[in-house]
Write a protein that holds these residues in place. Structure first.
Motif, mmCIF file in Angstrom:
data_model
loop_
_atom_site.group_PDB
_atom_site.id
_atom_site.type_symbol
_atom_site.label_atom_id
_atom_site.label_comp_id
_atom_site.label_asym_id
_atom_site.label_seq_id
_atom_site.Cartn_x
_atom_site.Cartn_y
_atom_site.Cartn_z
ATOM 1 N N ALA A 1 -5.899 14.509 -4.397
ATOM 2 C CA ALA A 1 -6.454 13.936 -3.168
ATOM 3 C C ALA A 1 -6.810 15.029 -2.169
ATOM 4 O O ALA A 1 -7.857 14.977 -1.506
ATOM 5 N N ALA A 2 -5.939 16.032 -2.052
ATOM 6 C CA ALA A 2 -6.225 17.149 -1.157
ATOM 7 C C ALA A 2 -7.446 17.922 -1.640
ATOM 8 O O ALA A 2 -8.303 18.325 -0.840
ATOM 9 N N ASP A 3 -7.542 18.120 -2.951
ATOM 10 C CA ASP A 3 -8.688 18.807 -3.538
ATOM 11 C C ASP A 3 -9.986 18.099 -3.180
ATOM 12 O O ASP A 3 -10.971 18.715 -2.739
ATOM 13 N N LEU B 1 0.833 -1.199 0.000
ATOM 14 C CA LEU B 1 0.000 0.000 0.000
ATOM 15 C C LEU B 1 0.870 1.252 0.000
ATOM 16 O O LEU B 1 2.042 1.212 0.392
ATOM 17 N N PRO B 2 0.312 2.396 -0.428
ATOM 18 C CA PRO B 2 1.082 3.650 -0.392
ATOM 19 C C PRO B 2 1.472 4.026 1.028
ATOM 20 O O PRO B 2 0.842 3.597 2.006
ATOM 21 N N LYS C 1 -7.911 8.612 2.310
ATOM 22 C CA LYS C 1 -8.866 7.818 1.536
ATOM 23 C C LYS C 1 -8.724 8.092 0.043
ATOM 24 O O LYS C 1 -8.598 7.166 -0.767
ATOM 25 N N HIS C 2 -8.726 9.365 -0.333
ATOM 26 C CA HIS C 2 -8.678 9.711 -1.757
ATOM 27 C C HIS C 2 -7.296 9.435 -2.357
ATOM 28 O O HIS C 2 -7.187 9.058 -3.534
ATOM 29 N N PHE C 3 -6.239 9.596 -1.565
ATOM 30 C CA PHE C 3 -4.897 9.332 -2.086
ATOM 31 C C PHE C 3 -4.745 7.862 -2.441
ATOM 32 O O PHE C 3 -4.197 7.504 -3.503
ATOM 33 N N VAL C 4 -5.241 6.991 -1.589
ATOM 34 C CA VAL C 4 -5.163 5.550 -1.870
ATOM 35 C C VAL C 4 -6.015 5.190 -3.075
ATOM 36 O O VAL C 4 -5.591 4.414 -3.953
ATOM 37 N N LEU D 1 -7.838 3.164 8.652
ATOM 38 C CA LEU D 1 -6.527 3.512 8.103
ATOM 39 C C LEU D 1 -6.314 2.772 6.782
ATOM 40 O O LEU D 1 -6.188 1.553 6.768
ATOM 41 N N PRO D 2 -6.248 3.497 5.643
ATOM 42 C CA PRO D 2 -6.196 2.830 4.342
ATOM 43 C C PRO D 2 -4.789 2.577 3.807
ATOM 44 O O PRO D 2 -4.638 1.978 2.746
#
Length: 462
Positions: free
Chosen positions: A383-385, A78-79, A455-458, A146-147
């Motif tokens: 992801a931040a957006d 995972l990242p 969540k969005h980054f993963v 936690l992703p």
């Protein structure tokens, strides 16, 4: 992560109380009188990271103040997100301008923060914003949300140049390996219009010394016959800007990037009221380089400012002397492509060259760092957006900041990863000034928003 809002509300008072306890410790890295307090703060951060659910937490010794390192690795496939923050704070001076003691945190309501703000040194810069990440980690671990893998690197020398952090990063590249670096040490436009900082200015900080006679002299017996270092220093500093407020150091602008009209137009879309800006600072007008707006002057243009100046008698009453020496501290904020060592050399050469006979000049470099720009088409920015949009209900605006976080450029050089700057402070929070504060809304909203970034980054990384 639908339960993040509920979790924050259920633990709201505890989150506030824990931050207040952290803010009580005067971790002033610039003053050796507070050295034990700085070390004690590192221990406090370590304890809170352990409580948040990190599997490995350690105090890493450096040539200076320690770095708190922590991690929770759930799957090597995972990242990995590396969170950076700092636990040291600026000196509280001038103490007499604080409306409450700087290390005795209190909550006060303001026009901008009707729900209250915590007033204390370090509330926004950076203990409050750093601690949002600790509490976001707590939520993700305790609720099984936690992703991906997470690492923390919290230092104690950011306010004095991060010298030991550079030493640590260079020696621990494998330990710090990551896919993106996440920092909350910046701000946003307002509580109703979030923003993501996409650019930082660099910094060159120097101290200058002008020496005349070998002792302080009687201003009647010697006045007019010898060079007065204070007068000379004032003239030299005044000459560093021309009539258009451009910096006069030869070569200073050689590498400055001129943004296109389209880029400047995009920046201008950010909400900004010049009248409100002037009112908030009690100014009758703004000031700066000719041909640029206020928001451009404090973000995409380089600057040179005197941060302190002294010499001669400063006590009560009169003492008629010509001082032997005069001093000033000067900071230059730099834009991307300006190399801070080169600018320091240009300043030194120029300042020495304009000194008249009768005085000698010394320039002492303190610290500095490079500017930084992060692309808005990166997975991290996207992801931040999405995180801000989901949390605030409105899309964030990309902005460039006038501030400096010198280690961001170091991270890209040494760790080969991009940095995302998710700040939750406001311009009105008085960082580095008396009465620094951080809104309760901003603090809790940060805790609510940060897990959404993960969540969005993963999801975007798949």
């Amino acid at each position: 992560m639908n339960d993040i809002k509920k979790y924050v509300q259920e633990n709201k008072q505890r989150f506030i109380d824990e931050l207040i306890e952290l803010l009580k410790i005067p971790s002033v890295s610039a003053d050796s009188a507070y050295s034990q307090d700085v070390v004690d703060t590192a221990d406090a951060v370590k304890m809170r990271l352990e409580e948040a659910g990190c599997d490995l937490v350690e105090i890493c010794e450096t040539p200076g103040y320690p770095i708190v390192y922590a991690e929770k690795m759930i799957d090597p496939n995972l990242p990995t997100v590396l969170v950076y923050g700092h636990y040291d704070v600026q000196p509280p001076d001038p103490i007499e301008l604080w409306t409450s003691p700087p290390f005795e945190p209190v909550i006060k309501k303001t026009d901008i923060h009707p729900e209250g703000a915590i007033f204390a040194r370090g509330a926004c810069d950076d203990k409050g914003q750093m601690y949002m990440h600790v509490k976001a980690m707590e939520f993700m671990v305790k609720t099984n949300n936690l992703p991906c893998n997470v690492k923390f690197m919290i230092e104690g020398e950011e306010e004095v140049g991060s010298t030991s952090l550079s030493w640590f990063v260079e020696r621990n590249q494998e330990k710090l390996k990551n896919d993106v670096i996440l920092i909350s040490d910046t701000g946003m436009i307002s509580n109703t219009q979030p923003s993501v900082t996409t650019g930082l200015r660099g910094l060159s900080y120097v101290e200058v010394e002008v020496t005349g006679p070998n002792r302080d002299l009687h201003s009647g017996l010697y006045g007019g016959a010898v060079a007065n270092p204070i007068n000379i220093l004032a003239k030299m500093i005044a000459s560093l800007h021309d009539e258009n407020n451009r910096i006069t150091i030869p070569g200073f602008y050689d590498k400055v990037e001129d943004l296109s009209d389209d880029e400047r137009a995009a920046m201008a879309k950010a909400p900004f009221s010049l009248e409100a800006y002037k009112k908030s600072l009690n100014l009758n007008d703004v000031y700066g380089e000719k041909g640029y707006t206020t928001n451009e002057r404090n973000s995409i243009r380089p600057t040179l400012d005197v941060n302190g100046i002294w010499g001669g008698y400063q006590g009560e009453g009169a003492k008629t002397v010509i001082a032997s020496q005069a001093f000033a501290k000067i900071s230059m904020r730099l834009v991307p492509n300006q190399e801070w060592h080169e600018i320091t050399e240009l300043f030194t050469k120029h300042f020495e060259s304009i000194a008249p006979s009768g005085v000698t000049v010394k320039v002492k470099p303190h610290h500095g760092g490079q500017g930084y720009v992060t692309p808005i088409d990166s997975i991290g920015y996207q992801a931040a957006d999405k995180a801000y949009t989901e949390s605030f209900g409105i899309k964030p605006i990309p902005v460039r900041s006038g501030g400096s976080i010198p280690i961001v450029a170091l991270f890209e050089k040494e760790l080969k990863s991009k940095t995302i700057l998710m700040g939750f402070g406001l311009d009105s929070d008085a960082i580095h000034s008396p009465n620094e504060h951080f809104g309760i809304f901003n603090y809790l909203k940060g805790i609510e928003t940060i897990p959404l970034f993960y969540k969005h980054f993963v999801e975007l990384s798949k």
